[in-house]
Design an enzyme around this catalytic site. Structure first.
Site, PDB file in Angstrom:
ATOM      1  N   GLN A  51      19.912   9.846  16.451  1.00  0.00           N
ATOM      2  CA  GLN A  51      20.977   9.825  15.452  1.00  0.00           C
ATOM      3  C   GLN A  51      22.324  10.264  16.027  1.00  0.00           C
ATOM      4  OE1 GLN A  51      18.491  12.069  12.394  1.00  0.00           O
ATOM      5  NE2 GLN A  51      19.756  10.709  11.131  1.00  0.00           N
ATOM      6  N   CYS A  90      19.038  10.070   4.491  1.00  0.00           N
ATOM      7  CA  CYS A  90      19.152  10.138   5.947  1.00  0.00           C
ATOM      8  C   CYS A  90      20.623  10.102   6.313  1.00  0.00           C
ATOM      9  CB  CYS A  90      18.417   8.938   6.564  1.00  0.00           C
ATOM     10  SG  CYS A  90      18.458   8.904   8.364  1.00  0.00           S
ATOM     11  N   HIS A 132       9.890  13.069   8.695  1.00  0.00           N
ATOM     12  CA  HIS A 132      11.052  12.176   8.727  1.00  0.00           C
ATOM     13  C   HIS A 132      11.692  12.182  10.120  1.00  0.00           C
ATOM     14  CE1 HIS A 132      14.771  10.377   6.777  1.00  0.00           C
ATOM     15  NE2 HIS A 132      15.261  10.834   7.913  1.00  0.00           N
ATOM     16  N   GLU A 133      11.872  13.380  10.685  1.00  0.00           N
ATOM     17  CA  GLU A 133      12.515  13.488  12.007  1.00  0.00           C
ATOM     18  C   GLU A 133      11.607  12.963  13.119  1.00  0.00           C
ATOM     19  OE1 GLU A 133      15.636  13.877  12.030  1.00  0.00           O
ATOM     20  OE2 GLU A 133      15.648  14.483   9.933  1.00  0.00           O
ATOM     21  N   HIS A 136      11.862   9.317  13.375  1.00  0.00           N
ATOM     22  CA  HIS A 136      13.068   8.885  14.104  1.00  0.00           C
ATOM     23  C   HIS A 136      12.804   8.759  15.604  1.00  0.00           C
ATOM     24  CE1 HIS A 136      16.511   8.461  11.500  1.00  0.00           C
ATOM     25  NE2 HIS A 136      16.276   9.606  10.895  1.00  0.00           N
TER      26      HIS A 136
END
Length: 157
Positions: A51, A90, A132-133, A136
């Site tokens: 990100q 997000c 969630h992370e 990624h």
């Protein structure tokens, strides 16, 4: 304090499998600190290296509870059970929120910025944020797991 630019979808780096971290040095520590500052400034509870444009298995989570900052370097989910359904957003998808089903309990093995391996358990919202992370780091976006998207104003927070 150094703020990093947050990569927005559809940037390709958000959908790549990230490389394992093999070097644990000052550069890594600075990156984690900068990621933390960036996450706080953006009012997030987690941030993954892709990100901020870095395809490495590095993520951080801080949901504002007693757990504090959790550094997830080369994380692996060892166990998972139960189910929870709830809202997710997000930082790479501003103003987009959806209902996502995740495991309610996870057991994770990861390394910290010094390379020390540790194992911990998480439940509820913390488990959601960590999953969630970790997604990624494998190029998986929450939008691919959404049961339904929320309309503007439907979710508070």
């Amino acid at each position: 304090m150094s703020l990093l630019p947050i990569v927005k979808y559809p940037n390709e780096i958000l959908e790549v499998e990230c490389e394992k971290v093999t070097t644990f040095d000052r550069k890594l520590s600075k990156l984690i600190k900068d990621m933390y500052d960036t996450m706080l400034e953006a009012d997030g509870v987690g941030l993954a290296a892709p990100q901020v444009g870095i395809a490495k298995q590095i993520a951080i989570v801080d949901i504002g509870d007693e757990s504090g900052l959790i550094e997830l370097i080369n994380p692996v989910i060892l166990e998972q059970k139960g189910e929870q359904v709830g809202p997710e957003g997000c930082l790479s998808f501003p103003d987009l929120f959806g209902e996502v089903t995740r495991y309610d309990y996870i057991k994770v093995r990861a390394q910290n910025r010094r390379g020390k391996i540790y194992v911990f358990e998480a439940r509820d919202f913390l488990a959601r944020a960590i999953q969630h992370e970790i997604d990624h780091l494998h190029g998986i976006l929450f939008t691919s797991k959404v049961n339904r998207f929320y309309e503007e104003g439907e979710i508070e927070g």
